[in-house]
Design a protein around this motif. Structure first.
Motif, PDB file in Angstrom:
ATOM      1  N   MET A 110       0.925  -1.277  -0.167  1.00  0.00           N
ATOM      2  CA  MET A 110       0.071   0.085   0.051  1.00  0.00           C
ATOM      3  C   MET A 110       1.032   1.085   0.106  1.00  0.00           C
ATOM      4  O   MET A 110       1.592   1.724   0.743  1.00  0.00           O
ATOM      5  CB  MET A 110      -1.059   0.151   1.292  1.00  0.00           C
ATOM      6  N   GLY A 111       0.707   2.115  -1.074  1.00  0.00           N
ATOM      7  CA  GLY A 111       1.651   3.027  -1.287  1.00  0.00           C
ATOM      8  C   GLY A 111       2.963   2.831  -2.085  1.00  0.00           C
ATOM      9  O   GLY A 111       3.641   2.185  -1.894  1.00  0.00           O
ATOM     10  N   GLY A 127       5.125   5.219  -3.268  1.00  0.00           N
ATOM     11  CA  GLY A 127       5.954   6.077  -3.372  1.00  0.00           C
ATOM     12  C   GLY A 127       7.401   5.794  -3.462  1.00  0.00           C
ATOM     13  O   GLY A 127       7.598   4.656  -3.926  1.00  0.00           O
ATOM     14  N   GLY A 184       7.729   2.155  -1.992  1.00  0.00           N
ATOM     15  CA  GLY A 184       7.013   1.158  -2.486  1.00  0.00           C
ATOM     16  C   GLY A 184       7.738   0.712  -3.791  1.00  0.00           C
ATOM     17  O   GLY A 184       7.738  -0.387  -4.247  1.00  0.00           O
ATOM     18  N   ASP A 225      -2.632   2.218  -4.634  1.00  0.00           N
ATOM     19  CA  ASP A 225      -2.157   3.626  -4.627  1.00  0.00           C
ATOM     20  C   ASP A 225      -3.192   4.348  -5.284  1.00  0.00           C
ATOM     21  O   ASP A 225      -3.608   3.858  -6.559  1.00  0.00           O
ATOM     22  CB  ASP A 225      -0.891   3.809  -5.265  1.00  0.00           C
ATOM     23  N   ASP A 262      -6.924   4.332  -1.771  1.00  0.00           N
ATOM     24  CA  ASP A 262      -5.806   5.218  -0.977  1.00  0.00           C
ATOM     25  C   ASP A 262      -5.971   4.769   0.540  1.00  0.00           C
ATOM     26  O   ASP A 262      -5.175   5.143   1.223  1.00  0.00           O
ATOM     27  CB  ASP A 262      -6.403   6.604  -1.100  1.00  0.00           C
ATOM     28  N   ASP A 295       2.522  -1.386   4.329  1.00  0.00           N
ATOM     29  CA  ASP A 295       2.182  -0.260   4.480  1.00  0.00           C
ATOM     30  C   ASP A 295       3.098   0.487   4.343  1.00  0.00           C
ATOM     31  O   ASP A 295       3.906   1.065   5.212  1.00  0.00           O
ATOM     32  CB  ASP A 295       1.286  -0.038   5.593  1.00  0.00           C
ATOM     33  N   SER A 296       3.542   1.142   3.082  1.00  0.00           N
ATOM     34  CA  SER A 296       4.659   2.197   2.864  1.00  0.00           C
ATOM     35  C   SER A 296       4.188   3.374   2.593  1.00  0.00           C
ATOM     36  O   SER A 296       4.934   4.281   2.150  1.00  0.00           O
ATOM     37  CB  SER A 296       5.480   1.557   1.705  1.00  0.00           C
ATOM     38  N   THR A 297       3.187   3.692   3.121  1.00  0.00           N
ATOM     39  CA  THR A 297       2.324   5.186   3.044  1.00  0.00           C
ATOM     40  C   THR A 297       3.025   6.092   4.004  1.00  0.00           C
ATOM     41  O   THR A 297       3.084   7.173   3.715  1.00  0.00           O
ATOM     42  CB  THR A 297       0.735   5.208   3.216  1.00  0.00           C
ATOM     43  N   LYS A 322       1.488   6.926   6.536  1.00  0.00           N
ATOM     44  CA  LYS A 322       0.409   7.722   6.709  1.00  0.00           C
ATOM     45  C   LYS A 322      -0.607   6.697   7.854  1.00  0.00           C
ATOM     46  O   LYS A 322      -1.195   7.280   9.010  1.00  0.00           O
ATOM     47  CB  LYS A 322      -0.829   7.928   5.859  1.00  0.00           C
ATOM     48  N   ASP A 344       6.188  14.954   2.339  1.00  0.00           N
ATOM     49  CA  ASP A 344       5.313  15.568   2.937  1.00  0.00           C
ATOM     50  C   ASP A 344       5.520  16.954   3.250  1.00  0.00           C
ATOM     51  O   ASP A 344       5.082  17.780   3.817  1.00  0.00           O
ATOM     52  CB  ASP A 344       4.824  14.861   3.967  1.00  0.00           C
TER      53      ASP A 344
END
Length: 340
Positions: free
Chosen positions: A12-13, A15, A18, A38, A79, A96-98, A100, A185
């Motif tokens: 997940m993610g 970026g 990921g 994503d 997302d 989970d590489s978000t 967030k 971010d």
């Protein structure tokens, strides 16, 4: 029955982390990425991946699938963990590489949707079953763990450094500042955000920041609980980070060369995770380095009777590689449990 074939991973993610995970998995013989969540458009995600890897032609976009000779990963424009149907992909674990969704509720969403385990690429915000740092505490991992963190690139580097030195020296207390590449971010132009300093342009400022490694360090290294202050300076470089650590040693006879010798021994003990460099390198020299910690022997200084200052280097690729190491660790534990 013991599972055969590669470890099936969901991400997940997509970026930087990921994409690094996908590239590393595609060059392995035991990890297969089967699904990626994503919000980005598939053609843009493929474009970003292709712009970063050495051999972009290996990765192709076939409809909503990102493919190469090792993986065929379904791209899902999703997302939030609660929306991702991991169960239909038969994943063994989700990363989970978000950065967030670090709270327990979000991790439980992954599990409820069919992920047997969830591995965070960063530190959690609340409950976690285990924080696993390869090269330090793999032996603490249990097959029953479901919500796991691999720390962060900075936390792993710091913990490995402290653990290596504490095996030979007494350490009273210390401080860590990571001189860190700017992150996704941060705003490129001044833009009102949640924090005064982080509202300033990442592209033209050195921005002092807090760092949460100190909050979790005691769970990883109980002997250092409350003894290490941690902070960050985000600087205008895209990749390559410097760990600046100052330690108050119990024994005033400890000198810089003794510290260097211990870290050289740690590098020999943990190849592929810790390294020691004798050359006068700078941040761009560490880009693409897969280690979690590259100790800089030329940066070690003794100040006064008991303070030792050290410099070490790291970048995000090393942390991505360790995430895959954690996946392999839990796969081995599962196989051992099934065989028992």
């Amino acid at each position: 029955m013991t599972k055969q074939g590669p470890i099936k991973v969901g991400i997940m993610g997509f970026g930087q982390t990921g994409r690094q995970l996908f590239e590393l998995a595609s060059r392995s013989n035991d990890v297969e990425v089967v699904a990626i969540a994503d919000i980005g458009k598939p053609d843009i995600l493929h474009y970003l991946l292709s712009s970063e890897v050495e051999d972009p032609g290996r990765h192709k976009l076939e409809g909503n699938f990102l493919t190469n000779d090792r993986c065929r990963a379904r791209l899902m424009e999703i997302d939030r963990p609660a929306e991702m149907p991991w169960d239909i992909f038969g994943v063994d674990i989700v990363i989970d590489s978000t950065g967030k969704y670090r709270d327990q509720a979000s991790m439980e969403d992954h599990l409820s949707n069919g992920a047997p385990r969830i591995l965070l690429r960063t530190l959690p915000t609340d409950h976690i079953d285990r924080i696993v740092i390869p090269g330090l505490n793999e032996s603490s991992a249990c097959a029953s763990d479901r919500m796991i963190s691999a720390g962060s690139a900075t936390t792993s580097a710091l913990a490995l450094l402290l653990h290596s030195l504490a095996e030979s020296f007494g350490i009273e207390c210390g401080s860590m500042t990571t001189v860190h590449a700017f992150t996704s971010d941060q705003a490129l132009q001044d833009y009102a955000g949640s924090d005064f300093r982080r509202s300033r342009s990442a592209a033209k400022n050195i921005i002092p920041n807090s760092h949460e490694a100190g909050l979790w360090l005691g769970q990883i290294l109980p002997a250092f609980d409350g003894k290490i202050l941690t902070s960050a300076l985000n600087v205008p470089v895209q990749e390559g980070c410097l760990l600046d650590v100052n330690l108050v040693m119990t024994d005033s006879n400890v000198d810089a060369e003794a510290v260097n010798d211990v870290m050289r021994a740690a590098a020999a003990k943990h190849p592929g995770i810790i390294g020691a460099v004798e050359d006068p390198i700078v941040s761009s020299d560490v880009i693409g380095n897969p280690l979690s910690l590259l100790f800089d022997t030329k940066g070690t200084i003794k100040a006064g009777s008991s303070i030792i200052k050290t410099l070490s280097w790291y970048e995000n690729l090393g942390h991505a590689a360790r995430l895959l190491d954690v996946i392999r660790l839990y796969n081995t534990l599962d196989q051992q449990r099934e065989a028992a």
